[in-house]
Design a protein around this motif. Structure first.
Motif, PDB file in Angstrom:
ATOM      1  N   GLN A   1       0.832  -1.411  -0.032  1.00  0.00           N
ATOM      2  CA  GLN A   1       0.037  -0.031  -0.070  1.00  0.00           C
ATOM      3  C   GLN A   1       0.777   1.172  -0.079  1.00  0.00           C
ATOM      4  O   GLN A   1       0.198   2.416  -0.141  1.00  0.00           O
ATOM      5  CB  GLN A   1      -0.802  -0.174   1.258  1.00  0.00           C
ATOM      6  N   ARG A   2       2.145   0.992   0.473  1.00  0.00           N
ATOM      7  CA  ARG A   2       3.053   2.382   0.463  1.00  0.00           C
ATOM      8  C   ARG A   2       3.487   2.756  -1.091  1.00  0.00           C
ATOM      9  O   ARG A   2       4.104   2.062  -1.776  1.00  0.00           O
ATOM     10  CB  ARG A   2       4.103   2.020   1.119  1.00  0.00           C
ATOM     11  N   MET A   3       2.995   3.954  -1.226  1.00  0.00           N
ATOM     12  CA  MET A   3       3.561   4.600  -2.593  1.00  0.00           C
ATOM     13  C   MET A   3       4.155   5.914  -2.366  1.00  0.00           C
ATOM     14  O   MET A   3       4.314   6.429  -1.150  1.00  0.00           O
ATOM     15  CB  MET A   3       2.146   5.163  -3.236  1.00  0.00           C
ATOM     16  N   HIS A   4       5.256   6.203  -3.356  1.00  0.00           N
ATOM     17  CA  HIS A   4       5.616   7.401  -3.179  1.00  0.00           C
ATOM     18  C   HIS A   4       4.961   8.599  -3.134  1.00  0.00           C
ATOM     19  O   HIS A   4       3.817   8.655  -3.821  1.00  0.00           O
ATOM     20  CB  HIS A   4       6.752   7.551  -4.481  1.00  0.00           C
ATOM     21  N   PRO A   5       5.231   9.781  -2.224  1.00  0.00           N
ATOM     22  CA  PRO A   5       4.060  10.671  -2.261  1.00  0.00           C
ATOM     23  C   PRO A   5       3.969  11.449  -3.419  1.00  0.00           C
ATOM     24  O   PRO A   5       3.193  12.232  -3.383  1.00  0.00           O
ATOM     25  CB  PRO A   5       4.634  11.386  -0.783  1.00  0.00           C
ATOM     26  N   ALA A   6       4.857  11.569  -4.092  1.00  0.00           N
ATOM     27  CA  ALA A   6       5.020  12.302  -5.530  1.00  0.00           C
ATOM     28  C   ALA A   6       4.104  11.343  -6.568  1.00  0.00           C
ATOM     29  O   ALA A   6       3.964  11.866  -7.648  1.00  0.00           O
ATOM     30  CB  ALA A   6       6.116  12.721  -5.843  1.00  0.00           C
ATOM     31  N   THR A   7       3.537  10.131  -6.233  1.00  0.00           N
ATOM     32  CA  THR A   7       3.112   9.452  -7.308  1.00  0.00           C
ATOM     33  C   THR A   7       2.002  10.237  -8.203  1.00  0.00           C
ATOM     34  O   THR A   7       2.076  10.104  -9.379  1.00  0.00           O
ATOM     35  CB  THR A   7       2.494   8.281  -6.628  1.00  0.00           C
ATOM     36  N   VAL A   8       0.885  10.709  -7.588  1.00  0.00           N
ATOM     37  CA  VAL A   8      -0.063  11.392  -8.321  1.00  0.00           C
ATOM     38  C   VAL A   8       0.490  12.500  -9.050  1.00  0.00           C
ATOM     39  O   VAL A   8       0.232  12.621 -10.141  1.00  0.00           O
ATOM     40  CB  VAL A   8      -1.382  11.893  -7.398  1.00  0.00           C
ATOM     41  N   PRO A   9       1.296  13.556  -8.522  1.00  0.00           N
ATOM     42  CA  PRO A   9       1.728  14.498  -9.682  1.00  0.00           C
ATOM     43  C   PRO A   9       2.427  14.066 -10.544  1.00  0.00           C
ATOM     44  O   PRO A   9       2.521  14.669 -11.672  1.00  0.00           O
ATOM     45  CB  PRO A   9       2.706  15.464  -8.205  1.00  0.00           C
ATOM     46  N   LYS A  10       3.312  13.022 -10.250  1.00  0.00           N
ATOM     47  CA  LYS A  10       4.155  12.574 -11.428  1.00  0.00           C
ATOM     48  C   LYS A  10       3.269  11.929 -12.670  1.00  0.00           C
ATOM     49  O   LYS A  10       3.858  11.926 -13.682  1.00  0.00           O
ATOM     50  CB  LYS A  10       5.279  11.498 -10.967  1.00  0.00           C
ATOM     51  N   ILE A  11       2.297  11.284 -12.096  1.00  0.00           N
ATOM     52  CA  ILE A  11       1.508  10.817 -13.229  1.00  0.00           C
ATOM     53  C   ILE A  11       0.480  11.622 -14.053  1.00  0.00           C
ATOM     54  O   ILE A  11       0.409  11.561 -15.347  1.00  0.00           O
ATOM     55  CB  ILE A  11       0.501   9.727 -12.716  1.00  0.00           C
ATOM     56  N   MET A  12       0.124  12.908 -13.681  1.00  0.00           N
ATOM     57  CA  MET A  12      -0.814  13.575 -14.177  1.00  0.00           C
ATOM     58  C   MET A  12      -0.495  14.256 -15.313  1.00  0.00           C
ATOM     59  O   MET A  12       0.799  14.506 -15.427  1.00  0.00           O
ATOM     60  CB  MET A  12      -1.411  14.459 -13.330  1.00  0.00           C
ATOM     61  N   VAL A  13      -0.897  14.377 -16.402  1.00  0.00           N
ATOM     62  CA  VAL A  13      -0.637  14.873 -17.815  1.00  0.00           C
ATOM     63  C   VAL A  13      -0.306  16.166 -17.764  1.00  0.00           C
ATOM     64  O   VAL A  13       0.604  16.855 -18.554  1.00  0.00           O
ATOM     65  CB  VAL A  13      -1.691  14.665 -18.917  1.00  0.00           C
ATOM     66  N   SER A  14      -0.805  17.203 -16.942  1.00  0.00           N
ATOM     67  CA  SER A  14      -0.431  18.348 -16.638  1.00  0.00           C
ATOM     68  C   SER A  14       0.783  18.798 -15.900  1.00  0.00           C
ATOM     69  O   SER A  14       1.119  19.730 -15.504  1.00  0.00           O
ATOM     70  CB  SER A  14      -1.856  18.865 -16.105  1.00  0.00           C
ATOM     71  N   GLY A  15       1.530  17.568 -15.376  1.00  0.00           N
ATOM     72  CA  GLY A  15       2.632  17.929 -14.471  1.00  0.00           C
ATOM     73  C   GLY A  15       3.823  18.241 -15.252  1.00  0.00           C
ATOM     74  O   GLY A  15       4.432  19.377 -14.632  1.00  0.00           O
TER      75      GLY A  15
END
Length: 408
Positions: A133-147
């Protein structure tokens, strides 16, 4: 009258070079960035496969961080870093680093087909494979197309309209057109436009293999023995600027964006339509004000797939008729591979330098003319040209077509 759009900066990073000039030099000299690569997932992935690809050397990130004087890669996926590197070069060439113009009157529009695919695959391996369950805290910002656009805005203090476009292989073409539109409607004086991609990953390559779109060995646009595309990563950027704004601050004007055409086939998710692609080219010629007598350098979408190249050649003949063979056709994906969302921007960066130099770079890996691709494909070595105008084509899956007109 619509505001004229000057181009005052170019940036590029790809398998054939770090920097816009390096990419042009490689294209002009016929140097390829395509090579066999081993694609290997995590411990729960299938057996590794070796496929041709055109991947940017990892050294670009270190160079980027040296420019900023700080580490920026920890919270950015590779696709965003590639876009940021290209944007930095273009901003620097335009003389806009730390410039007051980079504020509310500047826009950023970058195109990406899928966003943070590398981060997504690593996260899925961790979640589904390792049951963690442990993900890197920047996972969502790194995935988003607008990053990517957010990274550029934050690094350079841009407060104007900022967003990403995602339309598969036409993403960065749509980004360029949208950026120009923001200037023409008065919402911005400067637009940082382009795109990047980093989806040559094990899982994504398996998806492309499933639709039988990949070449066995290399990309051969318009050659009779072409058998598919070659995946790549990289990024490219252009600085668009209101013409009078650029002149007032003493900027060097490298080229001019003239106009574009955009259509939708509304036909098939992967097969192209002659009406849609030729329609986009006709609109670009009309909106760009190109005269019938003008010689035009055509930077083809040229993926090396049987259907795309046949359809694009037919589109060129449909648009230009008997004059079709008066217009040299280049296909730079034969050198730098297919960047998907970033391809159109990289094509534009190379095409503009080709116009300036008066040389059309050769299409690589061309073995045999195809009677169904009866256009003037530049092969062998760079060819002197008289063209002062270029059409850059981007024809995406889903029938999303863009053709852009430039002059230099």
């Amino acid at each position: 009258m619509a505001r004229r759009i000057a181009i005052t900066g170019l940036g590029a990073v790809s398998a054939i070079g770090l920097g816009a000039k390096a990419n042009w030099d490689a294209a002009r000299e016929g140097r390829s960035g395509i090579a066999p690569h081993r694609f290997e997932g995590g411990q729960h992935a299938p057996e590794p496969v070796t496929l041709p690809a055109a991947l940017t050397a990892d050294g670009f990130a270190a160079g980027l961080e040296a420019r900023f004087g700080r580490k920026v890669s920890g919270t950015l996926d590779r696709f965003a870093l590639l876009g940021l590197a290209a944007a930095y070069e273009a901003i620097e060439q335009a003389g806009l680093v730390d410039h007051a113009a980079l504020d509310q009157r500047t826009a950023i529009v970058l195109g990406h087909g899928q966003g943070g695919q590398e981060t997504l695959e690593k996260s899925y391996e961790r979640f589904f494979g390792l049951k963690s369950q442990r993900m890197h805290p920047a996972t969502v910002p790194k995935i988003m197309v607008s990053g990517g656009v957010s990274a550029v805005a934050m690094q350079f203090g841009v407060h104007g309209p900022t967003f990403a476009t995602s339309s598969a292989c036409a993403s960065s073409a749509h980004a360029i057109v949208q950026g120009a539109g923001l200037i023409q409607t008065g919402l911005a004086d400067v637009a940082i436009v382009g795109g990047s991609e980093a989806i040559a990953t094990p899982g994504c390559m398996a998806g492309w293999m499933a639709i039988q779109a990949l070449a066995d060995a290399t990309c051969r646009p318009f050659s009779k023995d072409r058998d598919g595309m070659v995946m790549a990563d990289g990024g490219a950027a252009l600085i668009l600027e209101d013409y009078e704004h650029a002149r007032a601050r003493g900027a060097e004007i490298l080229a001019e964006y003239l106009g574009a055409g955009m259509t939708s086939d509304a036909f098939h998710i992967t097969q192209p339509s002659l009406e849609g692609t030729s329609g986009a080219m006709r609109q670009a010629i009309a909106n760009g004000g190109l005269a019938e007598a003008d010689e035009v350098l055509i930077s083809a979408h040229g993926t090396g797939t049987p259907l795309n190249d046949k359809n694009e050649a037919a589109s060129i003949r449909a648009v230009f008729g008997e004059r079709a063979r008066r217009h040299p056709v280049i296909a730079t994906k034969s050198a730098h591979g297919h960047l998907i969302g970033g391809s159109a921007a990289l094509q534009a960066v190379i095409a503009l330098q080709a116009l300036k130099a008066g040389l059309a770079p050769p299409v690589l890996n061309f073995n045999e003319p195809d009677p169904e691709c009866d256009v003037d494909v530049v092969v062998g070595q760079a060819r002197p040209i008289k063209a002062r105008h270029a059409l850059v084509n981007a024809f995406a899956f889903g029938g999303l077509n863009v053709s852009m007109a430039f002059s230099a």
